[in-house]
Write a protein that holds these residues in place. Structure first.
Motif, mmCIF file in Angstrom:
data_model
loop_
_atom_site.group_PDB
_atom_site.id
_atom_site.type_symbol
_atom_site.label_atom_id
_atom_site.label_comp_id
_atom_site.label_asym_id
_atom_site.label_seq_id
_atom_site.Cartn_x
_atom_site.Cartn_y
_atom_site.Cartn_z
ATOM 1 N N MET A 1 22.726 27.517 49.655
ATOM 2 C CA MET A 1 22.721 26.358 48.814
ATOM 3 C C MET A 1 23.798 25.389 49.280
ATOM 4 S SD MET A 1 22.750 26.783 44.834
ATOM 5 C CE MET A 1 21.448 26.961 43.811
ATOM 6 N N SER A 2 23.421 24.153 49.297
ATOM 7 C CA SER A 2 24.390 23.147 49.711
ATOM 8 C C SER A 2 25.210 22.683 48.500
ATOM 9 C CB SER A 2 23.673 21.959 50.362
ATOM 10 O OG SER A 2 22.931 21.268 49.387
ATOM 11 N N LEU A 3 26.241 21.941 48.780
ATOM 12 C CA LEU A 3 27.095 21.422 47.716
ATOM 13 C C LEU A 3 26.310 20.473 46.819
ATOM 14 C CD1 LEU A 3 29.914 21.167 46.487
ATOM 15 C CD2 LEU A 3 30.378 19.338 48.111
ATOM 16 N N LYS A 4 25.448 19.704 47.406
ATOM 17 C CA LYS A 4 24.639 18.752 46.647
ATOM 18 C C LYS A 4 23.726 19.492 45.662
ATOM 19 C CE LYS A 4 21.808 14.685 47.419
ATOM 20 N NZ LYS A 4 21.158 13.833 48.424
ATOM 21 N N ASP A 5 23.098 20.549 46.116
ATOM 22 C CA ASP A 5 22.219 21.332 45.242
ATOM 23 C C ASP A 5 23.011 22.005 44.116
ATOM 24 O OD1 ASP A 5 20.007 20.669 46.765
ATOM 25 O OD2 ASP A 5 20.175 22.457 48.037
ATOM 26 N N THR A 6 24.197 22.477 44.440
ATOM 27 C CA THR A 6 25.034 23.127 43.432
ATOM 28 C C THR A 6 25.438 22.139 42.343
ATOM 29 O OG1 THR A 6 25.923 24.544 45.184
ATOM 30 C CG2 THR A 6 27.092 24.528 43.091
ATOM 31 N N LEU A 7 25.841 20.940 42.745
ATOM 32 C CA LEU A 7 26.216 19.924 41.766
ATOM 33 C C LEU A 7 25.025 19.514 40.911
ATOM 34 C CD1 LEU A 7 28.565 17.647 43.900
ATOM 35 C CD2 LEU A 7 29.219 19.208 42.068
ATOM 36 N N LYS A 8 23.876 19.417 41.509
ATOM 37 C CA LYS A 8 22.670 19.051 40.775
ATOM 38 C C LYS A 8 22.338 20.128 39.740
ATOM 39 C CE LYS A 8 19.359 16.918 43.026
ATOM 40 N NZ LYS A 8 18.202 16.676 43.930
ATOM 41 N N GLN A 9 22.465 21.386 40.129
ATOM 42 C CA GLN A 9 22.179 22.482 39.218
ATOM 43 C C GLN A 9 23.213 22.521 38.074
ATOM 44 O OE1 GLN A 9 22.149 26.302 41.100
ATOM 45 N NE2 GLN A 9 20.814 27.204 39.543
ATOM 46 N N ALA A 10 24.481 22.223 38.386
ATOM 47 C CA ALA A 10 25.517 22.196 37.352
ATOM 48 C C ALA A 10 25.240 21.097 36.338
ATOM 49 C CB ALA A 10 26.885 22.000 37.993
ATOM 50 N N LYS A 11 24.798 19.940 36.791
ATOM 51 C CA LYS A 11 24.467 18.844 35.877
ATOM 52 C C LYS A 11 23.283 19.211 34.985
ATOM 53 C CE LYS A 11 26.301 14.810 38.217
ATOM 54 N NZ LYS A 11 26.029 13.467 38.706
ATOM 55 N N GLN A 12 22.301 19.902 35.565
ATOM 56 C CA GLN A 12 21.147 20.323 34.767
ATOM 57 C C GLN A 12 21.576 21.305 33.671
ATOM 58 O OE1 GLN A 12 18.381 21.953 37.587
ATOM 59 N NE2 GLN A 12 17.526 19.949 38.174
ATOM 60 N N ILE A 13 22.470 22.216 34.031
ATOM 61 C CA ILE A 13 22.962 23.184 33.035
ATOM 62 C C ILE A 13 23.732 22.465 31.928
ATOM 63 C CG2 ILE A 13 24.564 25.120 32.701
ATOM 64 C CD1 ILE A 13 23.759 26.057 35.538
ATOM 65 N N GLU A 14 24.564 21.478 32.299
ATOM 66 C CA GLU A 14 25.314 20.718 31.300
ATOM 67 C C GLU A 14 24.370 19.982 30.359
ATOM 68 O OE1 GLU A 14 28.000 18.114 33.280
ATOM 69 O OE2 GLU A 14 29.435 19.713 33.765
ATOM 70 N N ARG A 15 23.352 19.349 30.912
ATOM 71 C CA ARG A 15 22.376 18.631 30.078
ATOM 72 C C ARG A 15 21.667 19.585 29.127
ATOM 73 N NH1 ARG A 15 20.101 15.828 35.068
ATOM 74 N NH2 ARG A 15 21.604 14.168 35.420
ATOM 75 N N HIS A 16 21.304 20.745 29.648
ATOM 76 C CA HIS A 16 20.614 21.737 28.837
ATOM 77 C C HIS A 16 21.507 22.207 27.678
ATOM 78 C CE1 HIS A 16 17.772 24.869 27.877
ATOM 79 N NE2 HIS A 16 18.731 25.782 27.954
ATOM 80 N N LEU A 17 22.784 22.445 27.959
ATOM 81 C CA LEU A 17 23.720 22.869 26.921
ATOM 82 C C LEU A 17 23.932 21.766 25.879
ATOM 83 C CD1 LEU A 17 26.406 24.778 29.024
ATOM 84 C CD2 LEU A 17 24.741 25.749 27.436
ATOM 85 N N GLU A 18 24.021 20.518 26.334
ATOM 86 C CA GLU A 18 24.185 19.403 25.399
ATOM 87 C C GLU A 18 22.975 19.283 24.475
ATOM 88 O OE1 GLU A 18 24.921 15.927 27.719
ATOM 89 O OE2 GLU A 18 26.986 16.490 28.195
ATOM 90 N N GLN A 19 21.783 19.472 25.024
ATOM 91 C CA GLN A 19 20.572 19.410 24.209
ATOM 92 C C GLN A 19 20.556 20.534 23.179
ATOM 93 O OE1 GLN A 19 17.338 19.463 26.959
ATOM 94 N NE2 GLN A 19 17.505 17.278 27.476
ATOM 95 N N GLN A 20 21.009 21.726 23.576
ATOM 96 C CA GLN A 20 21.053 22.843 22.640
ATOM 97 C C GLN A 20 22.056 22.571 21.517
ATOM 98 O OE1 GLN A 20 21.917 26.363 24.909
ATOM 99 N NE2 GLN A 20 19.760 26.816 25.271
ATOM 100 N N GLU A 21 23.193 21.974 21.863
ATOM 101 C CA GLU A 21 24.202 21.658 20.849
ATOM 102 C C GLU A 21 23.658 20.630 19.860
ATOM 103 O OE1 GLU A 21 27.751 20.407 22.762
ATOM 104 O OE2 GLU A 21 28.242 22.396 23.527
ATOM 105 N N LYS A 22 22.963 19.622 20.369
ATOM 106 C CA LYS A 22 22.383 18.603 19.489
ATOM 107 C C LYS A 22 21.364 19.228 18.544
ATOM 108 C CE LYS A 22 23.029 14.652 22.551
ATOM 109 N NZ LYS A 22 22.353 13.648 23.380
ATOM 110 N N GLN A 23 20.561 20.136 19.063
ATOM 111 C CA GLN A 23 19.552 20.784 18.232
ATOM 112 C C GLN A 23 20.206 21.679 17.186
ATOM 113 O OE1 GLN A 23 17.015 22.845 20.930
ATOM 114 N NE2 GLN A 23 15.901 21.005 21.579
ATOM 115 N N SER A 24 21.264 22.378 17.561
ATOM 116 C CA SER A 24 21.907 23.283 16.606
ATOM 117 C C SER A 24 22.584 22.499 15.492
ATOM 118 C CB SER A 24 22.914 24.195 17.305
ATOM 119 O OG SER A 24 23.997 23.439 17.818
ATOM 120 N N PHE A 25 23.158 21.321 15.800
ATOM 121 C CA PHE A 25 23.774 20.507 14.753
ATOM 122 C C PHE A 25 22.719 19.886 13.864
ATOM 123 C CE2 PHE A 25 27.670 20.253 17.460
ATOM 124 C CZ PHE A 25 28.520 20.795 16.521
#
Length: 76
Positions: A1-25
């Motif tokens: 995995m390249s650095l670019k792919d890793t950063l992209k995957q990290a952003k996707q995980i952050e977005r997913h967590l933010e969506q879960q937090e919004k839903q839980s609130f």
């Protein structure tokens, strides 16, 4: 995995967590308790603490009665 792919995957995980937090609130989740606000150093006290006027008068009256009982009235 390249650095670019890793950063992209990290952003996707952050977005997913933010969506879960919004839903839980939105479901009425309870906010975590702020234990710092319960610290006794942050509470009112000392000069700013209000005293009950009746209790102060009662205390003064009791002290005066004790002083009068201690005096020797016959010695005067």
């Amino acid at each position: 995995m390249s650095l670019k792919d890793t950063l992209k995957q990290a952003k996707q995980i952050e977005r997913h967590l933010e969506q879960q937090e919004k839903q839980s609130f939105s479901l009425g989740a309870v906010k975590p308790r702020n234990y710092l606000a319960l610290n006794p150093l942050l509470k009112k006290g000392g000069i700013h603490d209000k005293e009950d006027i009746d209790s102060v008068r009662k205390k003064n009256r009791r002290e005066n009665k004790q002083q009068l009982r201690k005096t020797d009235w016959l010695a005067e």
